[in-house]
Write a protein that holds these residues in place. Structure first.
Motif, PDB file in Angstrom:
ATOM      1  N   ILE A  74      -5.161  -3.042 -13.442  1.00  0.00           N
ATOM      2  CA  ILE A  74      -6.429  -2.570 -12.886  1.00  0.00           C
ATOM      3  C   ILE A  74      -7.517  -2.576 -13.949  1.00  0.00           C
ATOM      4  O   ILE A  74      -8.653  -3.021 -13.705  1.00  0.00           O
ATOM      5  N   VAL A  75      -7.189  -2.092 -15.146  1.00  0.00           N
ATOM      6  CA  VAL A  75      -8.187  -2.031 -16.218  1.00  0.00           C
ATOM      7  C   VAL A  75      -8.628  -3.429 -16.629  1.00  0.00           C
ATOM      8  O   VAL A  75      -9.824  -3.685 -16.849  1.00  0.00           O
ATOM      9  N   GLU A  76      -7.693  -4.364 -16.707  1.00  0.00           N
ATOM     10  CA  GLU A  76      -8.062  -5.736 -17.065  1.00  0.00           C
ATOM     11  C   GLU A  76      -8.937  -6.376 -15.980  1.00  0.00           C
ATOM     12  O   GLU A  76      -9.861  -7.142 -16.282  1.00  0.00           O
ATOM     13  N   THR A  77      -8.658  -6.046 -14.719  1.00  0.00           N
ATOM     14  CA  THR A  77      -9.493  -6.571 -13.633  1.00  0.00           C
ATOM     15  C   THR A  77     -10.897  -5.986 -13.697  1.00  0.00           C
ATOM     16  O   THR A  77     -11.898  -6.707 -13.516  1.00  0.00           O
ATOM     17  N   LYS A  85       0.815  -1.216   0.000  1.00  0.00           N
ATOM     18  CA  LYS A  85       0.000   0.000   0.000  1.00  0.00           C
ATOM     19  C   LYS A  85       0.846   1.261   0.000  1.00  0.00           C
ATOM     20  O   LYS A  85       0.563   2.213  -0.735  1.00  0.00           O
ATOM     21  N   ARG A  86       1.895   1.287   0.810  1.00  0.00           N
ATOM     22  CA  ARG A  86       2.721   2.493   0.922  1.00  0.00           C
ATOM     23  C   ARG A  86       3.556   2.724  -0.341  1.00  0.00           C
ATOM     24  O   ARG A  86       3.889   3.870  -0.659  1.00  0.00           O
ATOM     25  N   THR A  87       3.897   1.677  -1.052  1.00  0.00           N
ATOM     26  CA  THR A  87       4.740   1.808  -2.246  1.00  0.00           C
ATOM     27  C   THR A  87       3.962   1.660  -3.555  1.00  0.00           C
ATOM     28  O   THR A  87       4.577   1.658  -4.621  1.00  0.00           O
ATOM     29  N   ASN A  88       2.617   1.542  -3.477  1.00  0.00           N
ATOM     30  CA  ASN A  88       1.787   1.341  -4.680  1.00  0.00           C
ATOM     31  C   ASN A  88       2.290   0.163  -5.507  1.00  0.00           C
ATOM     32  O   ASN A  88       2.437   0.247  -6.732  1.00  0.00           O
ATOM     33  N   LYS A  89       2.542  -0.944  -4.833  1.00  0.00           N
ATOM     34  CA  LYS A  89       3.118  -2.114  -5.480  1.00  0.00           C
ATOM     35  C   LYS A  89       2.070  -3.220  -5.513  1.00  0.00           C
ATOM     36  O   LYS A  89       1.691  -3.765  -4.479  1.00  0.00           O
ATOM     37  N   LEU A  90       1.608  -3.549  -6.711  1.00  0.00           N
ATOM     38  CA  LEU A  90       0.628  -4.616  -6.865  1.00  0.00           C
ATOM     39  C   LEU A  90       1.270  -5.965  -7.129  1.00  0.00           C
ATOM     40  O   LEU A  90       0.792  -6.990  -6.661  1.00  0.00           O
ATOM     41  N   LEU A 108      -5.306   8.629 -19.415  1.00  0.00           N
ATOM     42  CA  LEU A 108      -5.827   8.308 -18.088  1.00  0.00           C
ATOM     43  C   LEU A 108      -4.708   8.214 -17.057  1.00  0.00           C
ATOM     44  O   LEU A 108      -4.843   8.695 -15.926  1.00  0.00           O
ATOM     45  N   TYR A 109      -3.600   7.602 -17.439  1.00  0.00           N
ATOM     46  CA  TYR A 109      -2.474   7.473 -16.503  1.00  0.00           C
ATOM     47  C   TYR A 109      -1.900   8.840 -16.140  1.00  0.00           C
ATOM     48  O   TYR A 109      -1.482   9.068 -14.998  1.00  0.00           O
ATOM     49  N   HIS A 110      -1.888   9.757 -17.091  1.00  0.00           N
ATOM     50  CA  HIS A 110      -1.373  11.101 -16.812  1.00  0.00           C
ATOM     51  C   HIS A 110      -2.231  11.806 -15.760  1.00  0.00           C
ATOM     52  O   HIS A 110      -1.718  12.657 -15.021  1.00  0.00           O
ATOM     53  N   ARG A 111      -3.510  11.460 -15.685  1.00  0.00           N
ATOM     54  CA  ARG A 111      -4.410  12.133 -14.753  1.00  0.00           C
ATOM     55  C   ARG A 111      -4.381  11.527 -13.354  1.00  0.00           C
ATOM     56  O   ARG A 111      -4.571  12.246 -12.356  1.00  0.00           O
ATOM     57  N   ILE A 112      -4.167  10.220 -13.251  1.00  0.00           N
ATOM     58  CA  ILE A 112      -4.346   9.553 -11.948  1.00  0.00           C
ATOM     59  C   ILE A 112      -3.101   8.781 -11.539  1.00  0.00           C
ATOM     60  O   ILE A 112      -3.190   7.856 -10.734  1.00  0.00           O
ATOM     61  N   ASN A 113      -1.932   9.126 -12.069  1.00  0.00           N
ATOM     62  CA  ASN A 113      -0.737   8.325 -11.785  1.00  0.00           C
ATOM     63  C   ASN A 113      -0.311   8.388 -10.324  1.00  0.00           C
ATOM     64  O   ASN A 113       0.353   7.488  -9.822  1.00  0.00           O
ATOM     65  N   GLU A 114      -0.711   9.449  -9.597  1.00  0.00           N
ATOM     66  CA  GLU A 114      -0.250   9.565  -8.209  1.00  0.00           C
ATOM     67  C   GLU A 114      -0.900   8.553  -7.293  1.00  0.00           C
ATOM     68  O   GLU A 114      -0.397   8.301  -6.200  1.00  0.00           O
ATOM     69  N   ILE A 121      -1.889   5.303  -8.341  1.00  0.00           N
ATOM     70  CA  ILE A 121      -1.759   3.911  -8.786  1.00  0.00           C
ATOM     71  C   ILE A 121      -0.319   3.493  -9.011  1.00  0.00           C
ATOM     72  O   ILE A 121      -0.050   2.307  -9.199  1.00  0.00           O
ATOM     73  N   GLY A 122       0.600   4.426  -8.971  1.00  0.00           N
ATOM     74  CA  GLY A 122       1.999   4.038  -9.159  1.00  0.00           C
ATOM     75  C   GLY A 122       2.393   3.961 -10.618  1.00  0.00           C
ATOM     76  O   GLY A 122       2.399   4.965 -11.337  1.00  0.00           O
ATOM     77  N   SER A 123       2.690   2.770 -11.101  1.00  0.00           N
ATOM     78  CA  SER A 123       3.241   2.590 -12.443  1.00  0.00           C
ATOM     79  C   SER A 123       2.133   2.369 -13.467  1.00  0.00           C
ATOM     80  O   SER A 123       0.980   2.093 -13.139  1.00  0.00           O
ATOM     81  N   ALA A 124       2.531   2.485 -14.758  1.00  0.00           N
ATOM     82  CA  ALA A 124       1.585   2.228 -15.847  1.00  0.00           C
ATOM     83  C   ALA A 124       1.201   0.753 -15.912  1.00  0.00           C
ATOM     84  O   ALA A 124       0.091   0.414 -16.350  1.00  0.00           O
TER      85      ALA A 124
END
Length: 427
Positions: free
Chosen positions: A192-195, A50-55, A175-181, A183-186
């Motif tokens: 996330i989108v596939e899920t 959670k702290r490192t946005n690591k899935l 979309l990534y440019h808008r919400i990258n903070e 979710i972390g990486s592309a």
């Protein structure tokens, strides 16, 4: 030296406690110690993700993240096996991703009655014999994945009206440019989108080499669908943006050629100045064509958007018509209305009878009217005497008069000193 890793648990600075937690997993007989160890490291891994946005992570990355000097947590492999058995983490190969395709009854029966039990039995067998491929497995934190899915949908609809048209597919880079903070990486965004596509909360497609996603609208329950009209509108928007960029570039080149022509004239090079003017003339013709193309693209885009709006209006009309038809279908007919009116009339007549009964009041006992008349005469005589006394009092007070208001201050005479008496001399 202070450790700057913010995901570390509070017990990290306790030497004695961490020496125990970093050791191997206790024996199977010591259930309390094993459960405590599993609970501690499971919570630590979730907090790290959670702290490192690591899935997505591996065993090696987990050991490196929780290295304490030269010590690494020796029980992490068994912790990952336990988290896999409770579905807190899953191998990325077993994670359900992508849109669900329509499968036949035969394929459904094979998946339900053959594939799924076989996979479950094999995993149980590996757990019993102690065989696990933890080192070569890439895991996904399912808890963190679901939290990020909810966060992406929330952030998308919060900024959809400001950044891109509502209910229109959006490119993943945009979309990534808008919400990258959040979710972390592309790569996380792709996962996330596939899920969300598997959960039927989003639809994806690859168009002109770019992946587009369309999210489920708030309050809607039907699966989103990317239509040809959506792709056509995307193409027109891209063409409009490209034509506008071309116009800006041509205007800049025209200004540059005009300045070059002036500079050439000032330096005495007339031939160079004429060459710059010829380039300027060609650029102006190209600019005229680009402006015409811009007008055509704008008109086509406007017509397409109007068609989409008209389609939505027509859908609203159809929905309203169906709602009215359904409401009339529930015992709303001429006969049903007549029966209802008859029942209503009966109820109103009953209410009228009840009101008439209540209006009669309660029957009182007979009272002697002569005694009432005597009491009334006595009250009237008492009131007459009181009125006569009041009139006499007013007449007696009318003769009284008040003195006139003095014109000077009566107290002023008190301030004057009395004069001495004059003594006459006697002859």
């Amino acid at each position: 030296m202070e450790d700057n890793r913010t995901y570390l648990p509070p017990e990290w600075n306790n030497e004695e406690r961490m020496r125990v937690l970093l050791g191997p997993m206790p024996q199977t007989q010591d259930i309390v110690a094993r459960n405590a160890r599993l609970t501690f490291w499971s919570a630590a891994i979730h907090l790290w993700c959670k702290r490192t946005n690591k899935l997505v992570f591996t065993l090696q990355e987990t050991l490196a993240a929780f290295r304490r000097g030269t010590q690494v947590p020796l029980c992490i492999p068994e912790v990952l096996v336990h988290m896999n058995s409770t579905a807190e983490v899953l191998p990325i190969s077993e994670l359900p991703l992508g849109e669900q395709s329509q499968e036949s009854w035969l394929r459904w029966g094979q998946r339900i009655f053959v594939a799924t039990p076989a996979r479950f039995t094999w995993n149980k067998f590996k757990k019993i014999v102690g065989v696990s491929n933890v080192e070569g497995t890439t895991y996904v934190d399912r808890v963190m994945l679901q939290e990020m899915c909810d966060q992406v949908i929330k952030r998308y609809w919060e900024s959809a009206a400001k950044n891109y048209p509502v209910n229109l597919p959006v490119a993943l880079p945009h979309l990534y440019h808008r919400i990258n903070e959040c979710i972390g990486s592309a790569d996380n965004l792709h996962l996330i989108v596939e899920t969300l596509a598997y959960q039927e909360q989003a639809a994806t497609t690859v168009h002109n080499g770019t992946t587009y996603v369309k999210f489920l609208m708030p309050g809607d329950t039907s699966k989103p669908d990317i239509t040809m009209a959506d792709l056509a509108e995307i193409n027109l928007l891209c063409a409009l943006e490209q034509v506008q960029d071309n116009i800006n570039n041509i205007n800049a080149e025209i200004t540059e050629q005009q300045n070059n022509a002036k500079s050439s004239l000032q330096s005495g090079s007339k031939v160079q100045a004429l060459s710059c003017l010829r380039k300027k003339r060609r650029l102006e013709k190209s600019l005229s064509k680009q402006l015409g193309a811009l007008e055509n693209v704008s008109n086509c885009l406007q017509q397409l958007q109007e068609t989409r709006i008209n389609k939505q209006i027509l859908h609203a009309f159809k929905t309203g018509m169906q709602a009215i038809r359904d409401s009339f279908a529930n015992d709303i007919s001429a006969e049903g209305v007549a029966n209802t009116m008859d029942e209503l009339q009966e109820v109103l007549e009953e209410c009228k009878d009840i009101n008439s009964v209540l209006a009669t009041g309660v029957m009182e006992e007979d009272v002697d009217d002569s005694s009432l008349q005597e009491e009334l005469d006595q009250l009237m005589s008492t009131d007459q005497k009181s009125l006569t006394h009041h009139d006499e009092l007013i007449k007696s007070m009318s003769g009284l008069t008040l003195p006139d208001v003095p014109q000077s201050n009566p107290l002023s005479s008190l301030n004057a000193q009395p004069s001495s008496p004059t003594v006459k001399a006697t002859p």
